[in-house]
Design an enzyme around this catalytic site. Structure first.
Site, PDB file in Angstrom:
ATOM      1  N   HIS A 152      -1.447  12.992   7.466  1.00  0.00           N
ATOM      2  CA  HIS A 152      -1.763  14.180   8.299  1.00  0.00           C
ATOM      3  C   HIS A 152      -1.723  13.852   9.952  1.00  0.00           C
ATOM      4  CE1 HIS A 152      -1.822  16.809   5.068  1.00  0.00           C
ATOM      5  NE2 HIS A 152      -2.643  16.021   4.415  1.00  0.00           N
ATOM      6  N   THR A 175      -4.492  11.306   4.588  1.00  0.00           N
ATOM      7  CA  THR A 175      -5.224  11.675   5.683  1.00  0.00           C
ATOM      8  C   THR A 175      -4.545  11.195   6.849  1.00  0.00           C
ATOM      9  OG1 THR A 175      -7.257  11.967   4.409  1.00  0.00           O
ATOM     10  CG2 THR A 175      -7.400  11.948   6.880  1.00  0.00           C
TER      11      THR A 175
HETATM   12 ZN    ZN Z   1      -8.295   7.775   2.046  1.00  0.00          ZN
END
Ligand code: ZN
Ligand code: NAD
Length: 341
Positions: A43, A40
């Site tokens: 990203h 994440t």
């Molecule tokens: Zn994580």
């Protein structure tokens, strides 16, 4: 305090000064010692479409952490200054039926630290006391910093009974590899893990007793035959987000097989539903981890011999965060941990 901040829309992060967060009556202040970099965060670093429409700026990012409690809100009981801890990064609401029923991980109002609200890549983190998970002495700070993804692995792996079962894991990323270790720990018979990235398959075999299959070159059916699985895998854990891996899983499962899906495809994908129906396959979508049942289970497993330390391949002081993100972007790393001490 120093923090890794997404200052404005666009790639990268800044290592900069921001105010120490103020805590409310039900919060604690945590001095961060170690943090893990998540997919994440990558990203958010690259600033893809998902990040652009999800993450407000400026924002302190990061949600995988271990640290020490240094201040308590006036209404906080049962926690102490000096307590080592990690914590659940999903901050739940208290309005939805799911939350009021105690199914906190299914609360649609949930907000993520480091995604929607200020996060853990900082010297200090404010967290509701409710979210704090104290760490036993046997779980050190760097393992404490990867409990969030370990929780994904544990929650997915424990979706179905694995004892004595033949398990297929597609995707030997950090979470797939940890799920393989969990599957062995709880008593699966064979655990086969697939990837198209040989470095990651090699890492998987260092962390867990698994059969690695590089599906870019090897036929999974032949491996099934060699292991004498008469009809196929009993349980599949999809941890790649790759549609081809999902198709392969469906093809190699037994009749009545079960799939727990953690991997997130990059967009809408095609599924051959006829196969799902005629093979009577059960598919369970998995989001996050159970709050707090998964935390209890994973700490118990870690205290009873589950060893996932080998999945950490890189350790950097926070000042070298650019190198740390480069390691993540290389696609060959396991977990990358930043040291804030
Ligand atoms: Zn994580
Ligand atoms: P990762 O991207 O590091 O690992 C995915 C792996 O899948 C890579 O090693 C890649 O080479 C491999 N892969 C690609 N094509 C494949 C194929 N055809 N067959 C087998 N493997 C293939 O991801 P991660 O951090 O380990 O996370 C695993 C997945 O879980 C990701 O899709 C991530 O987005 C998702 N995730 C979901 C949740 C959730 O709450 N549902 C939480 C965390 C992560």
């Amino acid at each position: 305090m120093k923090a890794l901040v997404k200052k404005s829309p666009g790639p990268g992060l800044s290592f900069t000064h921001v105010p120490v967060p103020e805590i409310g009556p039900d919060d604690v202040l945590i001095k961060i010692r170690k943090t893990g970099i998540c997919g994440t965060d990558v990203h958010i670093w690259t600033w893809d479409d998902w990040a652009a429409k999800t993450v407000p700026t400026p924002l302190v990012v990061g949600h995988e952490f271990a640290g020490e409690i240094v201040a308590l809100g006036q209404d906080v009981e049962d926690l102490e200054i000096g307590q080592r801890c990690s914590g659940e990064g999903h901050i739940i609401g208290h309005h939805s039926r799911q939350a009021r029923a105690g199914k906190f991980h299914l609360d649609p109002e949930t907000r993520g630290i480091g995604v929607n609200v200020p996060g853990a890549f900082a010297e200090y983190l404010r967290l509701p006391a409710f979210n704090v998970v104290p760490l036993p002495d046997t779980v050190d700070d760097e393992i404490g910093a990867i409990l969030d993804p370990l929780g994904n692995a544990v929650h997915t792996a424990l979706s179905f009974d694995l004892i004595g079962e033949d398990v297929l894991i597609t995707g030997a990323g950090p979470i797939g590899i940890m799920a393989a270790a969990v599957a062995r720990h709880v008593g699966a018979r064979h655990v086969v893990i697939t990837d198209v990235n040989q470095a990651r398959l090699d890492l998987a075999t260092q962390v867990a007793d698994v059969v690695p299959v590089n599906v870019a070159h090897q036929d999974l059916r032949e491996v099934e035959g060699a292991l004498r699985m008469k009809q196929g895998f009993d349980v599949g854990l999809e941890m790649s987000g790759n549609p081809a891996a999902f198709d392969q899983m469906v093809d190699t499962l037994v009749m009545g097989g079960r799939i727990a899906m953690l991997g997130i495809p990059s967009g809408p994908t095609q599924v051959d539903w006829t196969k799902i129906v005629f093979k009577a396959i059960t598919i369970k979508g998995v989001y996050g981890r159970e709050i707090f049942e998964t935390w209890y289970k994973m700490l118990a497993m870690l205290e009873n011999g589950l060893d996932v330390r080998g999945v950490i391949t890189h350790r950097f002081p926070v000042a070298d965060f650019s190198q740390a993100f480069e390691a993540m972007l290389s696609g060959t790393s396991g977990k990358v941990v930043l040291d804030w001490t």
